[in-house]
Design a protein around this motif. Structure first.
Motif, PDB file in Angstrom:
ATOM      1  N   VAL A   1      -4.373  -1.447   8.977  1.00 26.61           N
ATOM      2  CA  VAL A   1      -3.399  -1.403   7.880  1.00 26.61           C
ATOM      3  C   VAL A   1      -2.942   0.025   7.621  1.00 26.61           C
ATOM      4  N   ALA A   2      -3.866   0.991   7.683  1.00 21.56           N
ATOM      5  CA  ALA A   2      -3.498   2.395   7.462  1.00 21.56           C
ATOM      6  C   ALA A   2      -2.515   2.862   8.521  1.00 21.56           C
ATOM      7  N   GLY A   3      -2.739   2.446   9.770  1.00 22.78           N
ATOM      8  CA  GLY A   3      -1.803   2.808  10.832  1.00 22.78           C
ATOM      9  C   GLY A   3      -0.428   2.221  10.589  1.00 22.78           C
TER      10      GLY A   3
ATOM     11  N   PHE B   1      -3.911  11.976  -2.914  1.00 22.69           N
ATOM     12  CA  PHE B   1      -4.321  12.756  -1.746  1.00 22.69           C
ATOM     13  C   PHE B   1      -5.250  11.930  -0.859  1.00 22.69           C
ATOM     14  N   ALA B   2      -6.227  11.245  -1.454  1.00 21.81           N
ATOM     15  CA  ALA B   2      -7.204  10.478  -0.681  1.00 21.81           C
ATOM     16  C   ALA B   2      -6.534   9.367   0.130  1.00 21.81           C
ATOM     17  N   ILE B   3      -5.597   8.656  -0.491  1.00 19.51           N
ATOM     18  CA  ILE B   3      -4.915   7.565   0.210  1.00 19.51           C
ATOM     19  C   ILE B   3      -4.111   8.100   1.382  1.00 19.51           C
TER      20      ILE B   3
ATOM     21  N   ILE C   1       0.839  -1.201   0.000  1.00 19.28           N
ATOM     22  CA  ILE C   1       0.000   0.000   0.000  1.00 19.28           C
ATOM     23  C   ILE C   1       0.875   1.253   0.000  1.00 19.28           C
ATOM     24  N   GLY C   2       1.997   1.195   0.730  1.00 19.04           N
ATOM     25  CA  GLY C   2       2.905   2.329   0.749  1.00 19.04           C
ATOM     26  C   GLY C   2       3.442   2.643  -0.638  1.00 19.04           C
TER      27      GLY C   2
ATOM     28  N   ILE D   1       3.718   3.802   9.537  1.00 18.26           N
ATOM     29  CA  ILE D   1       5.027   3.383  10.043  1.00 18.26           C
ATOM     30  C   ILE D   1       5.932   3.002   8.872  1.00 18.26           C
ATOM     31  N   ALA D   2       5.378   2.204   7.941  1.00 21.46           N
ATOM     32  CA  ALA D   2       6.163   1.724   6.803  1.00 21.46           C
ATOM     33  C   ALA D   2       6.638   2.862   5.913  1.00 21.46           C
TER      34      ALA D   2
END
Length: 468
Positions: free
Chosen positions: A202-204, A410-412, A58-59, A208-209
């Motif tokens: 996952v967003a949290g 921007f949304a992500i 995702i990153g 970190i990632a």
């Protein structure tokens, strides 16, 4: 050849254009550190419910959109300063000041964090040498190399990069052999685990990632030192992001399958930062764990912090050149073509910050959270700048490049920021609030931010530039 890119904005070519495409790629990879996940693997694993590889996937996806927006803006404004210049010229000088202020939270703190992580790791390996001695040594070496000139920095970082890639290749080979031999457990849970998956979790973890990805954007700071001009910057950023993403995903997936006690890591986290090295020990015994730990410490303390210091000094130089920071930071060494005062100040601040944070038990955690928050807010500003500059002011009809791509990016990132560490949100917003007060003070003193050669782009001129 590319001097006209600066002269049309009223600047002179003071820095030396010596960096080729391969130098830019090496710089970006060193800044990102191909083995960066080794240091924060445990935190990302626990924070993602074991789906650490998914967090990195995702990153990569999120930052591909950001890299695309960087490419759009560096072509429009091919100069040092990154988001500071893009927002300042694409929206307004005041917006640029605030963007520069926000990204300072990232750039000024990054070298201090890197020096601290490396020094703590080396102290754990060689307890007889205290943390402060390691920290002082790293800062002095890097400041000296960066003061010599950008060519010296590029040469040293290329050598260091080869070392990092060699260590990573050894880990990937040994870990793969260990799994094939029955050690660990083959699983796809690092990409998706239905028992722990939630979007907020996952967003949290992505927040970190993202720390591992910080650095690809630093390439934009070298726009005035690249031989190929602004187009080379965009190509290098995209190449670095994809290459590093593949390496990050591969090593975290293998490590996740070799974690000796997954349930304990999920429940207790990784307070000592040894989760990756514990996985390496499962793969081959103590020798691989030691090699990975020492390589990570050296990578963060020398090449990574070296290029971080370069990026920070260029940001300070760009803002000082526009008289938005003290003028002495804009001084460039005639013989070495480097912003010498900005380089020295960055080293001094990094040393002081590292020494202070070394006295706090949560020093590394606090710095990591603040850096991630500052970087992601700066990325959000970047996406907005693309839309304002190209679509609204320039009346571009390239909806995909100037609306869809930045809007998705921007949304992500906005979702990730909302789910970031609460303390980081508070301190980050407090820093932004302080920037607003400083900006108000500048207006009150009659020193409102200005940028050399700044004029809002006219529609026809923007269309002409897009065809170039």
């Amino acid at each position: 050849m590319y001097d006209h890119e600066l002269s049309r904005y009223g600047y002179q070519q003071e820095l030396s254009r010596q960096l080729r495409f391969r130098d830019l790629v090496a710089y970006g990879l060193v800044y990102m550190v191909p083995i960066a996940p080794m240091a924060i693997f445990g935190s990302a694993y626990a924070g993602s419910g074991g789906m650490v590889a998914l967090a990195y996937v995702i990153g990569v996806v999120a930052l591909v959109f950001t890299a695309f927006s960087y490419a759009q803006m560096v072509r429009a404004f091919p100069m040092s300063g990154s988001v500071y210049n893009y927002a300042g010229r694409g929206i307004s000088p005041s917006a640029g000041f605030l963007a520069g202020w926000v990204i300072l939270l990232d750039y000024v703190l990054v070298p201090g964090l890197l020096y601290l992580v490396a020094s703590v790791a080396m102290h754990a390996t060689v307890p007889a040498v205290p943390v402060w001695v390691w920290l002082l040594g790293f800062v002095v070496v890097n400041t000296l190399v960066n003061s010599v000139g950008i060519r010296m920095t590029a040469m040293v970082t290329r050598v260091m990069l080869l070392g990092e890639l060699l260590v990573l290749a050894v880990f990937l080979a040994v870990a793969s052999w260990a799994l094939a031999s029955g050690r660990g457990r083959f699983s796809w849970e690092a990409f998706y685990n239905p028992d722990t998956f939630t979007l907020s979790v996952v967003a949290g973890a992505v927040s970190i990632a993202v720390l591992s990805f910080l650095g690809f954007d630093g390439i934009s700071m070298l726009a005035e030192e690249a031989k190929g001009g602004s187009r080379q910057i965009g190509r290098a950023m995209a190449a670095v992001l994809v290459l590093a993403g593949v390496l990050f995903i591969g090593q975290t997936w293998l490590a996740a399958m070799l974690v000796p006690s997954p349930d304990a890591l999920l429940a207790d986290g990784d307070p000592n930062g040894t989760a990756f090295y514990d996985a390496a020990q499962v793969a081959s015994g103590g020798w691989l764990a030691t090699v990975c730990a020492v390589a990570t410490a050296i990578a963060w303390g020398l090449p990574n912090s070296m290029v971080a210091q370069v990026a920070t000094s260029r940001l300070l130089y760009a803002m000082a050149r526009d008289r938005q920071l003290p003028r002495f930071l804009a001084r460039v060494s005639v013989r070495r073509s480097v912003p010498v005062n900005a380089t020295l100040l960055t080293g001094a601040v990094s040393l002081a910050l590292g020494l202070y944070m070394a006295t706090r038990a949560d020093g590394i955690t606090v710095l990591s959270s603040l850096i991630n928050f500052g970087a992601m807010v700066a990325f959000l500003v970047l996406h907005v700048t693309v839309v304002v500059h190209h679509l609204i002011r320039g009346r571009s009809r390239n909806w995909w490049a100037h609306l869809v791509m930045p809007a998705v990016g921007f949304a992500i990132l906005a979702y990730v920021v909302v789910n970031a560490n609460i303390a980081a949100q508070r301190v980050g917003l407090a820093w932004l609030g302080l920037g607003v007060l400083v900006l108000a003070g500048l207006y009150a003193a009659g020193r409102r931010p200005t940028l050399s050669g700044f004029t809002p782009a006219q529609p026809q001129r923007r269309r002409d530039l897009e065809r170039v």
